[in-house]
Scaffold this motif. Sequence first.
Motif, PDB file in Angstrom:
ATOM      1  N   UNK A   1       0.850  -1.204   0.000  1.00 35.64           N
ATOM      2  CA  UNK A   1       0.000   0.000   0.000  1.00 35.64           C
ATOM      3  C   UNK A   1       0.886   1.254   0.000  1.00 35.64           C
ATOM      4  N   UNK A   2       1.916   1.242   0.853  1.00 28.91           N
ATOM      5  CA  UNK A   2       2.825   2.396   0.897  1.00 28.91           C
ATOM      6  C   UNK A   2       3.491   2.617  -0.464  1.00 28.91           C
ATOM      7  N   UNK A   3       3.835   1.527  -1.130  1.00 31.01           N
ATOM      8  CA  UNK A   3       4.493   1.638  -2.442  1.00 31.01           C
ATOM      9  C   UNK A   3       3.540   2.259  -3.471  1.00 31.01           C
ATOM     10  N   UNK A   4       2.286   1.811  -3.457  1.00 32.88           N
ATOM     11  CA  UNK A   4       1.307   2.360  -4.413  1.00 32.88           C
ATOM     12  C   UNK A   4       1.080   3.844  -4.125  1.00 32.88           C
ATOM     13  N   UNK A   5       0.975   4.187  -2.834  1.00 30.90           N
ATOM     14  CA  UNK A   5       0.786   5.606  -2.463  1.00 30.90           C
ATOM     15  C   UNK A   5       1.963   6.451  -2.943  1.00 30.90           C
ATOM     16  N   UNK A   6       3.158   5.908  -2.807  1.00 34.28           N
ATOM     17  CA  UNK A   6       4.368   6.633  -3.234  1.00 34.28           C
ATOM     18  C   UNK A   6       4.314   6.896  -4.748  1.00 34.28           C
ATOM     19  N   UNK A   7       3.946   5.868  -5.522  1.00 30.83           N
ATOM     20  CA  UNK A   7       3.887   6.029  -6.979  1.00 30.83           C
ATOM     21  C   UNK A   7       2.778   7.002  -7.369  1.00 30.83           C
ATOM     22  N   UNK A   8       1.668   6.933  -6.635  1.00 34.62           N
ATOM     23  CA  UNK A   8       0.547   7.835  -6.927  1.00 34.62           C
ATOM     24  C   UNK A   8       0.966   9.287  -6.686  1.00 34.62           C
ATOM     25  N   UNK A   9       1.661   9.529  -5.575  1.00 32.22           N
ATOM     26  CA  UNK A   9       2.121  10.896  -5.266  1.00 32.22           C
ATOM     27  C   UNK A   9       3.109  11.377  -6.315  1.00 32.22           C
ATOM     28  N   UNK A  10       3.989  10.487  -6.755  1.00 34.98           N
ATOM     29  CA  UNK A  10       4.986  10.882  -7.768  1.00 34.98           C
ATOM     30  C   UNK A  10       4.298  11.291  -9.065  1.00 34.98           C
ATOM     31  N   UNK A  11       3.209  10.600  -9.406  1.00 38.65           N
ATOM     32  CA  UNK A  11       2.498  10.894 -10.661  1.00 38.65           C
ATOM     33  C   UNK A  11       1.796  12.248 -10.569  1.00 38.65           C
ATOM     34  N   UNK A  12       1.330  12.586  -9.367  1.00 34.42           N
ATOM     35  CA  UNK A  12       0.574  13.829  -9.178  1.00 34.42           C
ATOM     36  C   UNK A  12       1.515  15.033  -9.185  1.00 34.42           C
ATOM     37  N   UNK A  13       2.708  14.865  -8.612  1.00 34.20           N
ATOM     38  CA  UNK A  13       3.628  16.002  -8.464  1.00 34.20           C
ATOM     39  C   UNK A  13       4.206  16.457  -9.802  1.00 34.20           C
TER      40      UNK A  13
END
Length: 146
Positions: free
Chosen positions: A134-146
């Motif tokens: 879950x933490x990994x998916x959240x990290x990738x999601x944040x990277x895509x948004x930034x």
Amino acid sequence: MKIMVINGPSLNMLGIREKEVYGSASYGDLVRFIEESAARLGVQVQVLQSNHEGQIIDWLQQAWFDGFGGVVINPGAYTHTSIAIADAIRSIAPLPVVEVHLSDIDAREDYRKVSYCAPFCVAQIKGQGFAGYLQAIEKLQKMAVL
Ligand code: DQA
């Protein structure tokens, strides 16, 4: 956003293998956890598992050619042996890859302290059990948004 989750060798044996290290939840439980977590975050996820190095490399390349936004990978024991998987991760840059381990590989045998893949990943998450995915998916999601 579409994320590919790749699980390597013997992760299909969760719930059977070394329960004192990996717990008693099954691989099916892990897949459900990842799919439900991703759905809550509004992320599309494809969860894959293979015991074969070449198949894992083919999937990493497919993530690039099919336009995935990122990859979460638990390379299992290949983490500590596979220059080929490390090269495949490197070859799909700048597609972000997060390395995940259920156990804390730094608190185990010395040979698990080496990861050939980690230098080419945007993060390594270890010792968090299922929550690490879950933490990994959240990290990738944040990277895509930034
Ligand atoms: C693992 C750790 C590896 O050292 C081991 O070979 C695995 C699982 C983990 O998730 O903790 O198969 O990647």
